[in-house]
Design a protein around this motif. Structure first.
Motif, PDB file in Angstrom:
ATOM      1  N   ARG A 151       6.638  -1.712 -15.723  1.00  0.00           N
ATOM      2  CA  ARG A 151       7.611  -2.313 -14.802  1.00  0.00           C
ATOM      3  C   ARG A 151       8.320  -1.267 -13.955  1.00  0.00           C
ATOM      4  NH1 ARG A 151      12.961  -3.322 -15.068  1.00  0.00           N
ATOM      5  NH2 ARG A 151      13.092  -2.877 -17.280  1.00  0.00           N
ATOM      6  N   THR A 152       8.637  -0.103 -14.553  1.00  0.00           N
ATOM      7  CA  THR A 152       9.425   0.899 -13.832  1.00  0.00           C
ATOM      8  C   THR A 152       8.616   2.077 -13.320  1.00  0.00           C
ATOM      9  OG1 THR A 152       9.921   2.103 -15.862  1.00  0.00           O
ATOM     10  CG2 THR A 152      11.474   0.370 -15.191  1.00  0.00           C
TER      11      THR A 152
ATOM     12  N   LEU B  79       8.182   4.690 -15.136  1.00  0.00           N
ATOM     13  CA  LEU B  79       8.726   5.861 -15.830  1.00  0.00           C
ATOM     14  C   LEU B  79       7.818   6.258 -16.993  1.00  0.00           C
ATOM     15  CD1 LEU B  79      12.487   4.806 -15.925  1.00  0.00           C
ATOM     16  CD2 LEU B  79      11.486   6.618 -14.529  1.00  0.00           C
TER      17      LEU B  79
ATOM     18  N   ILE C 233      16.305   3.321 -18.694  1.00  0.00           N
ATOM     19  CA  ILE C 233      16.107   2.027 -18.035  1.00  0.00           C
ATOM     20  C   ILE C 233      17.422   1.250 -18.008  1.00  0.00           C
ATOM     21  CG2 ILE C 233      14.983  -0.227 -18.259  1.00  0.00           C
ATOM     22  CD1 ILE C 233      12.526   1.272 -19.358  1.00  0.00           C
TER      23      ILE C 233
ATOM     24  N   CYS D  28      20.190   3.438 -15.806  1.00  0.00           N
ATOM     25  CA  CYS D  28      19.872   3.920 -14.453  1.00  0.00           C
ATOM     26  C   CYS D  28      19.306   2.828 -13.545  1.00  0.00           C
ATOM     27  CB  CYS D  28      18.902   5.094 -14.523  1.00  0.00           C
ATOM     28  SG  CYS D  28      19.533   6.485 -15.489  1.00  0.00           S
ATOM     29  N   THR D  29      18.377   2.038 -14.071  1.00  0.00           N
ATOM     30  CA  THR D  29      17.744   1.045 -13.191  1.00  0.00           C
ATOM     31  C   THR D  29      18.585  -0.211 -13.010  1.00  0.00           C
ATOM     32  OG1 THR D  29      16.436   0.043 -14.971  1.00  0.00           O
ATOM     33  CG2 THR D  29      15.444   1.894 -13.775  1.00  0.00           C
ATOM     34  N   THR D  30      19.755  -0.238 -13.619  1.00  0.00           N
ATOM     35  CA  THR D  30      20.682  -1.342 -13.370  1.00  0.00           C
ATOM     36  C   THR D  30      21.154  -1.307 -11.923  1.00  0.00           C
ATOM     37  OG1 THR D  30      21.408  -1.260 -15.657  1.00  0.00           O
ATOM     38  CG2 THR D  30      22.858  -2.374 -14.112  1.00  0.00           C
ATOM     39  N   CYS D  31      21.322  -0.088 -11.383  1.00  0.00           N
ATOM     40  CA  CYS D  31      21.877   0.065 -10.033  1.00  0.00           C
ATOM     41  C   CYS D  31      20.840   0.457  -8.978  1.00  0.00           C
ATOM     42  CB  CYS D  31      22.984   1.110 -10.037  1.00  0.00           C
ATOM     43  SG  CYS D  31      24.364   0.657 -11.101  1.00  0.00           S
ATOM     44  N   HIS D  32      19.806   1.169  -9.377  1.00  0.00           N
ATOM     45  CA  HIS D  32      18.827   1.603  -8.375  1.00  0.00           C
ATOM     46  C   HIS D  32      17.417   1.604  -8.933  1.00  0.00           C
ATOM     47  CE1 HIS D  32      18.669   5.565 -10.263  1.00  0.00           C
ATOM     48  NE2 HIS D  32      19.974   5.616 -10.216  1.00  0.00           N
ATOM     49  N   SER D  33      16.469   1.734  -8.036  1.00  0.00           N
ATOM     50  CA  SER D  33      15.059   1.726  -8.392  1.00  0.00           C
ATOM     51  C   SER D  33      14.701   2.944  -9.234  1.00  0.00           C
ATOM     52  CB  SER D  33      14.228   1.737  -7.108  1.00  0.00           C
ATOM     53  OG  SER D  33      12.878   2.045  -7.392  1.00  0.00           O
ATOM     54  N   SER D  34      13.760   2.758 -10.130  1.00  0.00           N
ATOM     55  CA  SER D  34      13.275   3.881 -10.929  1.00  0.00           C
ATOM     56  C   SER D  34      12.552   4.909 -10.047  1.00  0.00           C
ATOM     57  CB  SER D  34      12.332   3.378 -12.019  1.00  0.00           C
ATOM     58  OG  SER D  34      11.256   2.671 -11.439  1.00  0.00           O
ATOM     59  N   GLN D  35      12.093   4.492  -8.886  1.00  0.00           N
ATOM     60  CA  GLN D  35      11.417   5.426  -7.980  1.00  0.00           C
ATOM     61  C   GLN D  35      12.374   6.513  -7.503  1.00  0.00           C
ATOM     62  OE1 GLN D  35       8.069   5.384  -7.555  1.00  0.00           O
ATOM     63  NE2 GLN D  35       8.273   3.802  -9.106  1.00  0.00           N
TER      64      GLN D  35
END
Length: 149
Positions: free
Chosen positions: A62-63, A65, A75, A78-85
């Motif tokens: 999904r991410t 990572l 996850i 960090c990915t609550t606010c922005h993309s893992s990219q």
């Protein structure tokens, strides 16, 4: 005569309507079964492992990572606010990651991470360190010439 015609229509259309409904329901059921049995591989992997967070070839699907200890902390926080990219493309050392976290807390509304900060930074430093090869060095000892007009 009009009554007889309407009664004939009801007798004919009622079974036809039932058959059409039965065919539509069959298509829906068969389509759902086909998706479950022959759907995308990620879905099958997630179902087999009992988790919607499937890992394939060491990558969290999904991410994107890297699957390593403390991935879930990254996850979750960090990915609550922005993309893992954004994480993947920003390779930094420990000091830079901590400075970035402080900046996000000061300006972007990131909550205090407490003990999780070290866990997250350790994951990031281990899995997304600075690349050894950066930009090319500046050009030196160049003999410039003027272009004729």
């Amino acid at each position: 005569m009009m009554q007889e015609h309407k009664e004939t229509e009801r007798i004919i259309f009622k079974p036809v309507f039932k058959i059409i409904i039965l065919i539509l329901i069959s298509f829906v059921v068969l389509g759902a079964l086909a998706i479950m049995l022959y759907g995308p591989k990620e879905t099958q992997v997630a179902l087999e492992e009992g988790s919607p967070e499937a890992i394939e070839n060491g990558i969290h699907l999904r991410t994107g990572l890297i699957d390593a200890p403390d991935l879930q902390a990254v996850i979750t926080n960090c990915t609550t606010c922005h993309s893992s990219q954004l994480i993947i493309q920003n390779r930094m050392g420990e000091e830079q990651w901590n400075a970035t976290i402080r900046w996000m807390q000061k300006t972007q509304g990131l909550w205090p991470l407490g003990d999780n900060q070290k866990v997250i930074v350790d994951y990031l430093v281990k899995n997304y360190p600075p690349l050894k090869k950066g930009r090319r060095p500046a050009l030196t000892n160049i003999e410039w010439y003027n272009l004729d007009e």
